[in-house]
Structure formats: structure tokens, C-alpha cells
Design an enzyme around this catalytic site. Structure first.
Site, PDB file in Angstrom:
ATOM      1  N   GLY A  40      10.603  -4.329   3.422  1.00  0.00           N
ATOM      2  CA  GLY A  40      11.683  -3.835   3.716  1.00  0.00           C
ATOM      3  C   GLY A  40      12.681  -3.558   2.797  1.00  0.00           C
ATOM      4  N   PRO A  48       0.735  -1.211   0.103  1.00  0.00           N
ATOM      5  CA  PRO A  48      -0.074  -0.112  -0.026  1.00  0.00           C
ATOM      6  C   PRO A  48       0.801   1.317  -0.083  1.00  0.00           C
ATOM      7  CG  PRO A  48       0.106  -0.861   2.222  1.00  0.00           C
ATOM      8  CD  PRO A  48       0.810  -1.996   1.292  1.00  0.00           C
ATOM      9  N   MET A  49       0.681   2.195  -1.082  1.00  0.00           N
ATOM     10  CA  MET A  49       1.527   3.260  -1.315  1.00  0.00           C
ATOM     11  C   MET A  49       0.543   4.465  -1.237  1.00  0.00           C
ATOM     12  SD  MET A  49       4.669   1.950  -3.382  1.00  0.00           S
ATOM     13  CE  MET A  49       3.659   0.901  -4.553  1.00  0.00           C
ATOM     14  N   VAL A  50       0.764   5.330  -0.430  1.00  0.00           N
ATOM     15  CA  VAL A  50      -0.108   6.745  -0.414  1.00  0.00           C
ATOM     16  C   VAL A  50       0.190   7.427  -2.124  1.00  0.00           C
ATOM     17  CG1 VAL A  50      -0.490   9.243   0.455  1.00  0.00           C
ATOM     18  CG2 VAL A  50       0.201   7.365   1.786  1.00  0.00           C
ATOM     19  N   CYS A  66       2.170   2.502  10.157  1.00  0.00           N
ATOM     20  CA  CYS A  66       2.562   3.733   9.639  1.00  0.00           C
ATOM     21  C   CYS A  66       3.147   4.519  10.696  1.00  0.00           C
ATOM     22  CB  CYS A  66       1.283   4.491   9.107  1.00  0.00           C
ATOM     23  SG  CYS A  66       1.465   5.906   8.510  1.00  0.00           S
TER      24      CYS A  66
END
Length: 333
Positions: free
Chosen positions: A232, A48-50, A131
Site C-alpha cells: 500500500g 499482481p496488477m490487472v 480485491c
């Protein structure tokens, strides 16, 4: 704040499964994402990436061996309360499966309500427990939750009790504690409550660019009976293989590595021009806003353009200018 709506009120056909001919909502057969972890190979996941892991980009990475995609994080209370938030935050289509919708939440009933809304149109939800951004911590979202295992348990239980489809998955994405015993305890409590799998970003809340603690992910994996996903600093398929060897996890989740090279999971060392062409075609078809369209290309071309080329390309200010540049310099139509 808009009035609270019923489960599917305010979700427009354009946002869900539609056929071009009838423009009717088409609910796809439910899949069980957990089955991916029983395939015998490492499950490759788009994080999930803004702003970035939206429908068009998910469509692109699925063409290049991505097994599972997440939406950007959505604030559950806004999603449940606001028709506008539903319309703008969640967009999908027939080919966008299997799909996990990630939510930020700090109340069990709110998360359950959000899960019920999306359950006909996705394969699972993920609770963001990692987050580290200040605004999220201030609101009690994200990494705050790794210090509240009982609340996480209750959130998992409520979703399990209220979403009727037994195949609908519920995962959590976490960061680690300095005292790893606390992380293992959190994960085991989440497993007991019914979580489907756990994604571990191998840094604590205060670490940003420090090395990832893959040894910690390995310990967590060894402590669990459900699938564990490593997250990561994986930037190539070789990194994926190395992390899998170190941690023994069932899957890997990649963010920035896929931004730089959406074809990474297919084994490409850098973004091939075919992938650039695919992005242009997909983005134009989806009506992707220019800023997003351009930013993705800036990431994708990072390794294949010179400093001088970057200076020119990165300041282009219209879709037509970008298309002209790609045609003239790379033969992309």
C-alpha cells in the site's frame, strides 16, 4: 464452457518454458520462494496488477532488483475449465522466476486444480482475498473471503494436500477488517492450515485512497510466525524503508509505484532512460500489444515529461510513432 481438461492439457509451449532451438517445454528446477524471506533483507515484490504485471513487465522489473513477481489475478474456474483461458492468461519463460500465480477462487477443489496445473511452471500460487471490485464481490471472490476464514482454511488445506511438490508455496493477499481482531484471527487460521506467507494491504474493503493503516500491518506481523508482506502506497525506495521500519514486515509489495518507476527497487527516484530503453527492447521482443506498450510508457514518463509533451505523447496511436518520438526526444533507439 470448454470441457474440463487434464492438468497440463491446453497449455501451449509458447506459454511456458521453451528453448528457441527446440521449442520444447522445459520445466525449470523448483525454487522455494519462502527462502527469500530468510535472506536477511526485505523481499521486494511486484504486485499482481490487472493488464500490467504480465511477462514483459515482470522481465523489466527483475532487471532492477525486484525479488519476486506475481501474475495478474486469474479466475481459477475459467483457468481450469477453458483451454483458451489457459493460453491467454498464463505466459512465462525461462527467466521468469521466482514466480507466483495469483488466483481468484471461492471453491477449494477449483483452487487446488488450478494450483496443480501451474505447479510445474511456477514457484507458488496466491489466493486473492483482497480485491474490492464489485464484480469480484458479487462472484464471491476477493475481499469476500476475509469474512470466511474457514473457507480460506479449507482452500489452503486442499492445495497443500493435492500439490505434490513440498516447495510449492501458497500465500494469501488480504485487506483488513475494521475490527483488527478478526483479521488476526483470519491470518492465524490460514497459518495453521499451512499458508506460506500473508500479504496485507493496509486498508479495509471500502477504503480506496485513504491513508494506509501501517499500524494494523505491524500488529498482524507481531501476531504471526510466518512471513508477512506490507502493501500500500509505496512510491520510492525511501517509502519502502520507512514502511519496513514501521511495520517490521519481511517484505514489501508495490503496484502503482513500480508502474511509475520500474527501477524503483534499484533506488532510482524516477524512471531512468536506460529503463525506458529496456522496456522498448523487452516489449518488442515479447510482441507486447500496442496499448499495453504505450500505457506502460505513459506511466514511466509521467514525472519526466511536461504537460505539453504528455499531450503529444499520450495520443500517439502506433508503435512506430512512439518509437520515433522516443528516438527524437530522448535518444531511445
Amino acid at each position: 464452457m470448454d470441457e474440463v481438461m487434464g492438468p497440463n492439457d491446453g497449455i501451449q509451449p509458447d506459454n511456458l518454458y521453451v528453448t528457441k532451438q527446440s521449442r520444447e517445454i522445459v520445466q525449470q528446477p523448483q525454487r522455494n520462494p519462502v527462502d527469500l524471506f530468510h535472506s536477511g533483507s526485505v523481499v521486494k515484490i511486484c504486485a499482481p496488477m490487472v493488464r500490467y504485471s504480465k511477462l514483459a513487465f515482470r522481465t523489466l522489473v527483475r532487471k532492477y532488483n525486484c525479488d519476486l513477481c506475481y501474475t495478474p489475478m486469474i479466475v481459477a474456474v475459467d483457468f481450469v475449465s477453458s483451454v483458451k483461458a489457459r493460453h491467454s492468461e498464463f505466459t512465462t519463460n525461462q527467466g521468469d522466476r521466482p514466480l507466483i500465480v495469483q488466483f481468484a477462487a471461492n471453491e477449494a477443489q477449483v483452487l487446488a486444480d488450478a494450483a496443480c496445473i501451474v505447479s510445474p511452471f511456477a514457484d507458488g500460487i496466491d489466493l486473492n482475498c483482497g480485491c474490492p471490485q464489485r464484480w469480484a464481490l458479487a462472484e464471491g471472490y476477493g475481499a469476500c473471503l476475509i469474512n470466511k476464514p474457514e473457507l480460506v482454511q479449507e482452500m489452503v488445506r486442499q492445495v497443500r494436500n493435492q500439490v505434490e511438490n513440498p516447495m510449492f508455496s501458497l500465500s494469501i493477499k488480504i485487506r483488513i477488517h475494521d475490527d483488527l481482531k478478526r483479521t488476526v484471527d483470519l491470518c492465524q487460521k490460514a497459518e495453521a492450515a499451512g499458508v506460506s506467507w500473508i500479504t496485507v494491504h493496509g486498508r479495509n474493503v471500502d477504503e480506496r485512497h485513504q491513508p494506509v493503516h501501517y499500524d494494523a500491518i505491524k500488529i498482524i506481523k507481531q501476531s504471526m510466525s510466518i512471513p508477512v508482506v506490507a502493501n500500500g502506497d509505496m512510491k520510492s525506495i525511501k517509502d519502502v524503508e520507512a514502511v519496513h521500519q514501521i511495520t517490521g514486515t519481511d517484505g514489501v509489495m508495490v503496484a502503482r509505484g513500480l508502474l511509475a518507476n520500474p527501477a524503483m527497487f534499484a533506488g532510482y527516484e524516477e524512471t531512468p532512460l536506460k529503463c525506458v530503453q529496456d522496456w522498448v527492447d523487452i516489449a518488442l521482443e515479447h510482441g507486447t500489444p500496442f496499448t499495453c506498450f504505450h500505457h506502460h510508457l505513459m506511466y514511466m514518463l509521467e514525472k519526466v515529461t511536461s504537460k505539453q509533451e504528455k499531450r503529444v505523447f499520450n495520443v500517439l496511436s502506433s508503435t512506430s510513432a512512439v518509437l520515433d518520438y522516443l528516438r527524437d526526444n530522448y535518444g531511445v533507439q
